[in-house]
Design a protein around this motif. Sequence first.
Motif, mmCIF file in Angstrom:
data_model
loop_
_atom_site.group_PDB
_atom_site.id
_atom_site.type_symbol
_atom_site.label_atom_id
_atom_site.label_comp_id
_atom_site.label_asym_id
_atom_site.label_seq_id
_atom_site.Cartn_x
_atom_site.Cartn_y
_atom_site.Cartn_z
ATOM 1 N N LYS A 138 0.723 -1.123 -0.136
ATOM 2 C CA LYS A 138 -0.027 -0.001 0.170
ATOM 3 C C LYS A 138 0.981 1.161 0.051
ATOM 4 O O LYS A 138 0.628 2.302 -0.527
ATOM 5 C CB LYS A 138 -0.926 0.203 1.220
ATOM 6 C CG LYS A 138 -2.278 -0.755 1.111
ATOM 7 C CD LYS A 138 -3.329 -0.558 2.123
ATOM 8 C CE LYS A 138 -4.513 -1.363 1.532
ATOM 9 N NZ LYS A 138 -5.425 -1.376 2.781
ATOM 10 N N GLN A 139 2.091 1.292 0.744
ATOM 11 C CA GLN A 139 2.797 2.400 0.673
ATOM 12 C C GLN A 139 3.387 2.595 -0.742
ATOM 13 O O GLN A 139 3.361 3.644 -1.211
ATOM 14 C CB GLN A 139 3.992 2.184 1.848
ATOM 15 C CG GLN A 139 3.509 2.283 3.163
ATOM 16 C CD GLN A 139 4.909 2.234 4.094
ATOM 17 O OE1 GLN A 139 5.958 2.390 3.786
ATOM 18 N NE2 GLN A 139 4.475 1.698 5.392
ATOM 19 N N ALA A 142 0.630 3.547 -3.160
ATOM 20 C CA ALA A 142 0.245 5.239 -2.753
ATOM 21 C C ALA A 142 1.494 6.012 -3.430
ATOM 22 O O ALA A 142 0.861 7.139 -4.016
ATOM 23 C CB ALA A 142 0.358 5.431 -1.418
ATOM 24 N N ALA A 166 -4.923 8.645 5.641
ATOM 25 C CA ALA A 166 -4.256 7.317 5.497
ATOM 26 C C ALA A 166 -3.289 7.313 4.314
ATOM 27 O O ALA A 166 -2.133 7.038 4.348
ATOM 28 C CB ALA A 166 -5.169 6.051 5.340
ATOM 29 N N VAL A 167 -3.725 8.112 3.227
ATOM 30 C CA VAL A 167 -3.130 8.193 2.040
ATOM 31 C C VAL A 167 -1.613 9.093 2.279
ATOM 32 O O VAL A 167 -0.427 8.533 2.053
ATOM 33 C CB VAL A 167 -3.832 8.683 0.735
ATOM 34 C CG1 VAL A 167 -2.941 9.150 -0.437
ATOM 35 C CG2 VAL A 167 -4.905 7.772 0.389
ATOM 36 N N SER A 169 -0.286 9.352 5.099
ATOM 37 C CA SER A 169 0.543 8.841 6.107
ATOM 38 C C SER A 169 1.506 7.611 5.154
ATOM 39 O O SER A 169 2.706 7.588 5.400
ATOM 40 C CB SER A 169 -0.189 8.167 7.083
ATOM 41 O OG SER A 169 0.599 7.457 7.838
ATOM 42 N N LEU A 170 0.841 7.007 4.398
ATOM 43 C CA LEU A 170 1.428 6.102 3.353
ATOM 44 C C LEU A 170 2.441 6.476 2.754
ATOM 45 O O LEU A 170 3.562 6.174 2.575
ATOM 46 C CB LEU A 170 0.227 5.311 2.605
ATOM 47 C CG LEU A 170 -0.884 4.620 3.032
ATOM 48 C CD1 LEU A 170 -1.822 3.972 2.499
ATOM 49 C CD2 LEU A 170 0.033 3.030 3.763
ATOM 50 N N ARG A 173 5.510 7.696 4.780
ATOM 51 C CA ARG A 173 6.337 6.644 5.240
ATOM 52 C C ARG A 173 7.121 5.842 4.247
ATOM 53 O O ARG A 173 8.061 5.536 4.454
ATOM 54 C CB ARG A 173 5.315 5.632 5.928
ATOM 55 C CG ARG A 173 5.089 5.924 7.207
ATOM 56 C CD ARG A 173 3.563 5.471 7.722
ATOM 57 N NE ARG A 173 3.423 4.025 7.847
ATOM 58 C CZ ARG A 173 2.188 3.404 7.893
ATOM 59 N NH1 ARG A 173 1.045 3.903 8.215
ATOM 60 N NH2 ARG A 173 2.118 2.122 7.973
ATOM 61 N N ALA A 174 6.480 5.897 3.026
ATOM 62 C CA ALA A 174 7.195 5.324 1.953
ATOM 63 C C ALA A 174 8.234 6.218 1.498
ATOM 64 O O ALA A 174 9.566 5.837 1.306
ATOM 65 C CB ALA A 174 6.163 5.289 0.670
ATOM 66 N N GLN A 213 2.362 -5.698 5.637
ATOM 67 C CA GLN A 213 2.383 -4.262 6.441
ATOM 68 C C GLN A 213 1.430 -3.583 5.682
ATOM 69 O O GLN A 213 1.522 -3.329 4.412
ATOM 70 C CB GLN A 213 3.583 -3.842 6.948
ATOM 71 C CG GLN A 213 4.216 -4.753 7.757
ATOM 72 C CD GLN A 213 5.620 -4.278 7.814
ATOM 73 O OE1 GLN A 213 6.126 -3.025 7.751
ATOM 74 N NE2 GLN A 213 6.689 -5.217 8.501
ATOM 75 N N VAL A 214 1.059 -2.417 6.516
ATOM 76 C CA VAL A 214 0.140 -1.278 5.683
ATOM 77 C C VAL A 214 1.229 -0.150 5.698
ATOM 78 O O VAL A 214 1.669 0.129 6.669
ATOM 79 C CB VAL A 214 -1.067 -0.986 6.516
ATOM 80 C CG1 VAL A 214 -1.797 0.333 5.685
ATOM 81 C CG2 VAL A 214 -1.979 -2.234 6.300
ATOM 82 N N GLU B 11 4.634 14.981 8.164
ATOM 83 C CA GLU B 11 3.879 14.839 7.034
ATOM 84 C C GLU B 11 3.825 16.218 6.336
ATOM 85 O O GLU B 11 3.217 16.050 5.155
ATOM 86 C CB GLU B 11 2.571 14.198 7.226
ATOM 87 C CG GLU B 11 2.626 12.846 7.755
ATOM 88 C CD GLU B 11 1.360 11.998 8.045
ATOM 89 O OE1 GLU B 11 0.422 12.764 7.828
ATOM 90 O OE2 GLU B 11 1.285 10.915 8.467
#
Lengths: 214, 224
Positions: A138-139, A142, A166-167, A169-170, A173-174, A213-214, B11
């Motif tokens: 997902k990361q 996204a 959540a997008v 955040s994904l 994180r990526a 993992q998400v 973020e």
Amino acid sequence: MNEDEDAEVMAQFVASRDRRLFDRLFQRYRRPMVSYAQRFVRNPARAEELAQDVFVRVFTTKKYTADTRFKTWLYTVATHVCLNEVRRIEHRLEFTPLDPASPSHHPMARIATTPEGQAEARQLGHEIQRTLDALPTKQRTALLLVRQEGLSHEDVAQVLSVSVPAVKSLVHRALEALRQDVRRYQEFGEPQPAPKPTKSEIDNTGASPHENQV
Amino acid sequence: MKTKSSDHLGEDILGLLDLSPIEPAHKAELQAHLATCAPCRQALDEYRQALEAFDQTSTNHEPSEVFDANLRARLDALDQERNEPVSAMPSRPASRRRDGARKGSVFSPRRWFPEVNMRRSTGSMRSRGPLPALAAFGAVGIGAAALIAIWLHVPVEGGPPDRSNVPARSEIAESFGASNLLEVAEFFDVAEDLSLYEDFGVVENFDVIEDLDVIESLDEGSAG
């Protein structure tokens, strides 16, 4: 043809099954779909097969309404097709990583002008590629959709069935994972390559260590 | 402004990298912070390098010459399949029937479940496939399980249950150091309960219950 027209054309095609309407959409999205699939499998022939699968699903769908954004819907279909492919064990077994010793093999090597620069760019490119492969799906998806396909966070949220925050955040994180690669590379020059998963590890888990993992 | 680990932007930095929408006022605020914070400037620079490297990992791929032709062939085959009249289906060649059975009728979870997910997500879910067969199979299984459960709980006719493993009353009494069970029951103050259980043998005897004269004689006896 703007995106609202795409939705209208698709709705008309579903109602009429007129191949000319389908061809209009196909001509517009054939290249993005092949490129998108290749970002997942990095095998041109397999990417074309996946893109064909996407268009076959578009062709055979019977339920589509014009109030659905066509591009978002199409990328939802494509993402499912591609993720199904990368989750296949066979794909991981078939996949051959890029050879670090091969000169000018990696796309990053093309942007450097000196031999040293090419080597460094190639090395970092391999690290980034390895990190991308290890990212949760997902990361990675996204980041791909936002950065390379130009979808909005709302569209990506719809494609991945997650919320808009959540997008964000994904993607963050990526990108943070890729940034850590850059930092390691700058600190140590030539980082040690991560160990490749053995066949038995793949057989046992059926997924890469980060797959779920998400 | 969010605070996160080594840098202060969290973020919000996505807005500065054009990866997220950001209000102009907020962007100005972030840039003002960057002007005074060296770690955040370094973080932003690292993010930019990471994005540049990411962009370079993938190139736009031009479809091959056979891509269009292959897809058209697949779509033509689909069209041809769809346009075949229903009445013509039984007269299809045997080889095609076998092929159809192999591709469409044989249940394969690996092939079918991704298909279902896809159809649901794309709004093209149809009621074909092995779902009815699965539902029927499940119903038959549940029915069979219910029948087995009922059968196991029905008492077996034609003889008393096997009580060979039940210890004798005297053995139970001896285990408590008493001569009979009544002493044990009195010790635990459950003598009345024991008498009830003692009478169960009569209650279970349906012949006695059906014989109302016996009950009447009991009443007379208690009255007398």
